[in-house]
Design a protein around this motif. Structure first.
Motif, PDB file in Angstrom:
ATOM      1  N   UNK A 287      -8.676   3.061  -1.289  1.00 18.45           N
ATOM      2  CA  UNK A 287      -9.087   4.574  -1.395  1.00 18.45           C
ATOM      3  C   UNK A 287      -7.672   5.125  -2.035  1.00 18.45           C
ATOM      4  N   UNK A 288      -6.471   4.906  -1.668  1.00 15.47           N
ATOM      5  CA  UNK A 288      -6.042   5.320  -2.584  1.00 15.47           C
ATOM      6  C   UNK A 288      -4.934   4.670  -3.466  1.00 15.47           C
ATOM      7  N   UNK A 289      -6.114   3.841  -3.652  1.00 16.13           N
ATOM      8  CA  UNK A 289      -6.091   3.212  -5.385  1.00 16.13           C
ATOM      9  C   UNK A 289      -4.653   1.722  -5.433  1.00 16.13           C
ATOM     10  N   UNK A 290      -4.498   1.850  -3.668  1.00 18.17           N
ATOM     11  CA  UNK A 290      -3.065   0.367  -3.845  1.00 18.17           C
ATOM     12  C   UNK A 290      -3.816  -0.537  -3.818  1.00 18.17           C
ATOM     13  N   UNK A 291      -2.940  -2.052  -3.824  1.00 18.22           N
ATOM     14  CA  UNK A 291      -4.267  -3.227  -3.622  1.00 18.22           C
ATOM     15  C   UNK A 291      -3.454  -4.000  -2.279  1.00 18.22           C
ATOM     16  N   UNK A 292      -4.476  -4.305  -1.441  1.00 17.18           N
ATOM     17  CA  UNK A 292      -4.025  -4.773  -0.093  1.00 17.18           C
ATOM     18  C   UNK A 292      -3.729  -6.039  -0.575  1.00 17.18           C
ATOM     19  N   UNK A 293      -2.626  -6.120   0.204  1.00 12.02           N
ATOM     20  CA  UNK A 293      -1.795  -8.019   0.870  1.00 12.02           C
ATOM     21  C   UNK A 293      -1.734  -8.637   1.973  1.00 12.02           C
TER      22      UNK A 293
ATOM     23  N   UNK B 132       0.916  -1.468   0.280  1.00 14.58           N
ATOM     24  CA  UNK B 132       0.335  -0.086  -0.303  1.00 14.58           C
ATOM     25  C   UNK B 132       1.181   0.976   0.000  1.00 14.58           C
ATOM     26  N   UNK B 133       0.467   2.236  -0.217  1.00 13.29           N
ATOM     27  CA  UNK B 133       1.224   3.509  -0.886  1.00 13.29           C
ATOM     28  C   UNK B 133       1.314   4.026   0.352  1.00 13.29           C
ATOM     29  N   UNK B 134       2.305   4.383   1.130  1.00 15.44           N
ATOM     30  CA  UNK B 134       2.387   5.372   2.428  1.00 15.44           C
ATOM     31  C   UNK B 134       1.474   6.096   2.675  1.00 15.44           C
ATOM     32  N   UNK B 135       0.493   6.018   3.988  1.00 19.07           N
ATOM     33  CA  UNK B 135      -0.399   6.768   4.249  1.00 19.07           C
ATOM     34  C   UNK B 135       0.542   7.435   5.704  1.00 19.07           C
ATOM     35  N   UNK B 136      -0.007   8.637   6.881  1.00 19.97           N
ATOM     36  CA  UNK B 136       0.474   8.969   7.711  1.00 19.97           C
ATOM     37  C   UNK B 136      -0.013   8.760   8.824  1.00 19.97           C
ATOM     38  N   UNK B 137      -1.330   7.649   8.436  1.00 20.64           N
ATOM     39  CA  UNK B 137      -2.108   6.383   9.607  1.00 20.64           C
ATOM     40  C   UNK B 137      -1.660   4.932   9.338  1.00 20.64           C
ATOM     41  N   UNK B 138      -0.846   5.331   9.225  1.00 16.38           N
ATOM     42  CA  UNK B 138      -0.211   3.193   8.542  1.00 16.38           C
ATOM     43  C   UNK B 138       1.075   3.067   9.557  1.00 16.38           C
ATOM     44  N   UNK B 139       0.918   1.695   9.555  1.00 16.21           N
ATOM     45  CA  UNK B 139       2.586   0.970  10.449  1.00 16.21           C
ATOM     46  C   UNK B 139       2.600  -0.270   9.164  1.00 16.21           C
ATOM     47  N   UNK B 140       3.527   0.038   9.476  1.00 18.20           N
ATOM     48  CA  UNK B 140       4.385  -1.444   8.972  1.00 18.20           C
ATOM     49  C   UNK B 140       4.625  -2.638   9.939  1.00 18.20           C
ATOM     50  N   UNK B 141       4.154  -4.154  10.117  1.00 15.70           N
ATOM     51  CA  UNK B 141       3.966  -5.005  10.893  1.00 15.70           C
ATOM     52  C   UNK B 141       5.610  -6.229  10.637  1.00 15.70           C
ATOM     53  N   UNK B 142       6.210  -6.578  10.993  1.00 17.23           N
ATOM     54  CA  UNK B 142       7.469  -7.426  10.924  1.00 17.23           C
ATOM     55  C   UNK B 142       6.316  -8.716  11.038  1.00 17.23           C
ATOM     56  N   UNK B 143       5.811  -9.485  10.334  1.00 16.31           N
ATOM     57  CA  UNK B 143       5.013 -10.234  11.083  1.00 16.31           C
ATOM     58  C   UNK B 143       6.103 -11.437  11.165  1.00 16.31           C
ATOM     59  N   UNK B 144       5.170 -12.000  12.298  1.00 13.94           N
ATOM     60  CA  UNK B 144       5.687 -13.315  13.555  1.00 13.94           C
ATOM     61  C   UNK B 144       5.141 -14.542  13.188  1.00 13.94           C
TER      62      UNK B 144
END
Length: 358
Positions: free
Chosen positions: A132-138, A31-43
């Motif tokens: 909404x920003x056109x990115x795809x969810x993975x 997803x294109x980064x937005x200010x309310x986002x987080x990145x998670x290292x999946x365990x």
């Protein structure tokens, strides 16, 4: 940590054959980064039946390529300036929903009332969706996952990550209808299907204080497992003679986790007392059996459905699990063995959930 320190890659479904254990490990653009986002290292990431339905386009055409997995637990490695109460280093979980219209272009009635899982304008799945920003969810069969912080939830310290993962979808899918339909002291509850979803239903019904919990499945072979999970009684619809007549009018609430077109739906309804409730959570690829309306009319029975749960319900469920020491049956599998695990899941070998571990 910056995005230069890690890359997004995971098990990619390229076509319907991927459900046969033919996913391919490869990179993708998150997803294109937005200010309310987080990145998670999946365990950890649970394997859900929805993953198989999506990989094989069972519920409709999938937007290939697709990384499935919506029972995600991991550590936050990046947090936007508007992340909601989540910071780098937090252990969080993400379920089947990744976004809604909340706070964007005006809230829908459902989001405004705290029912984001029912968003009528912009309900985005954790995978196979378009933001909404056109990115795809993975999804979470991957190394990292990016999502809006509103749909990530801190995991209480008392819950193991491998146990928390399947709670994020399978858990809340059964917790939510039980809680919303009055499961608690004084109630007798039936759970149809003693499997990945159904065993959670039994666990939650006990944790919520139901007087009696009845496991219901086709074969007597699952009786011992149902009782070990916490059921007080068990009904085997293929093996118990006159099971419907013997148990008619004994249940206040039934949560049905199966979706076979051959299931004895009208007999299930006969198990309910007057003013009882039947809630369907199993999602079929085809139609359910034909419904006879007379049990509904003559006994004032409510027939309804339920899908996942709201953010508030997920937080509530996690706290209940911590307080009551709810322990699901989980089999841990290395992330590199995901292809074998989804085949085994489809074959019914899980007891009762698989969690992929990075």
């Amino acid at each position: 940590m910056t995005t230069e320190d890690y890359k997004f890659e995971g098990w990619m479904g390229l076509d319907p054959s991927s459900a046969e254990g033919k996913m391919v490990w490869q990179g993708y653009e998150p997803k294109v980064w937005e200010d309310n986002d987080i990145d998670i290292k999946v365990t950890h990431c649970g394997i859900c039946g929805s993953d198989l339905h999506t990989l094989r386009s069972g519920w409709g055409p999938t937007k290939y390529p697709c990384v499935v997995g919506h029972e995600i637990v991991g550590i936050v490695v990046r947090a936007g300036s508007k992340a909601e109460g989540i910071k780098v280093g937090d252990r969080v979980g993400v379920g089947a929903q990744n976004d809604s219209c909340l706070g964007r272009k005006g809230d829908c009635e459902e989001c405004a009332s705290g029912q984001e899982n029912l968003c009528s304008k912009f309900m985005i799945g954790t995978y196979n969706g378009i933001y909404m920003n056109g990115s795809k969810s993975y999804g979470g069969y991957a190394r990292y996952h990016r999502c809006p912080s509103h749909f990530a939830f801190k995991i209480p310290d008392e819950i193991d990550s491998a146990d928390a993962a399947p709670m994020m979808c399978g858990g809340v899918t059964t917790y939510s209808p039980l809680k919303r339909n009055g499961c608690g002291p004084g109630k007798t509850v039936g759970i149809v299907g003693v499997g990945g979803l159904g065993h959670f239903g039994i666990l939650w019904a006990r944790a919520l204080g139901a007087d009696k919990v009845v496991g219901i499945s086709r074969k007597a072979s699952k009786k011992d497992e149902a009782l070990e999970v916490g059921a007080n009684e068990y009904i085997a619809t293929d093996d118990d003679e006159d099971w419907m007549k013997k148990n008619a009018g004994t249940l206040d609430l039934i949560v049905c986790t199966v979706s076979s077109p051959k299931m004895p739906l009208n007999d299930y309804l006969q198990l309910l007392r007057s003013n009882g409730r039947f809630i369907q959570v199993g999602a079929p690829e085809g139609p359910l059996p034909a419904l006879n309306v007379f049990p509904l009319i003559m006994k004032n029975i409510f027939f309804g459905g339920s899908a996942i749960g709201s953010p508030a319900e997920i937080r509530e469920m996690l706290q209940l699990a911590a307080d009551k020491k709810v322990k699901p049956w989980v089999m841990k599998v290395p992330m590199e063995d995901a292809n074998k695990a989804i085949v085994d899941m489809d074959a019914g070998k899980a007891r009762f959930r698989y969690t992929l571990c990075n």
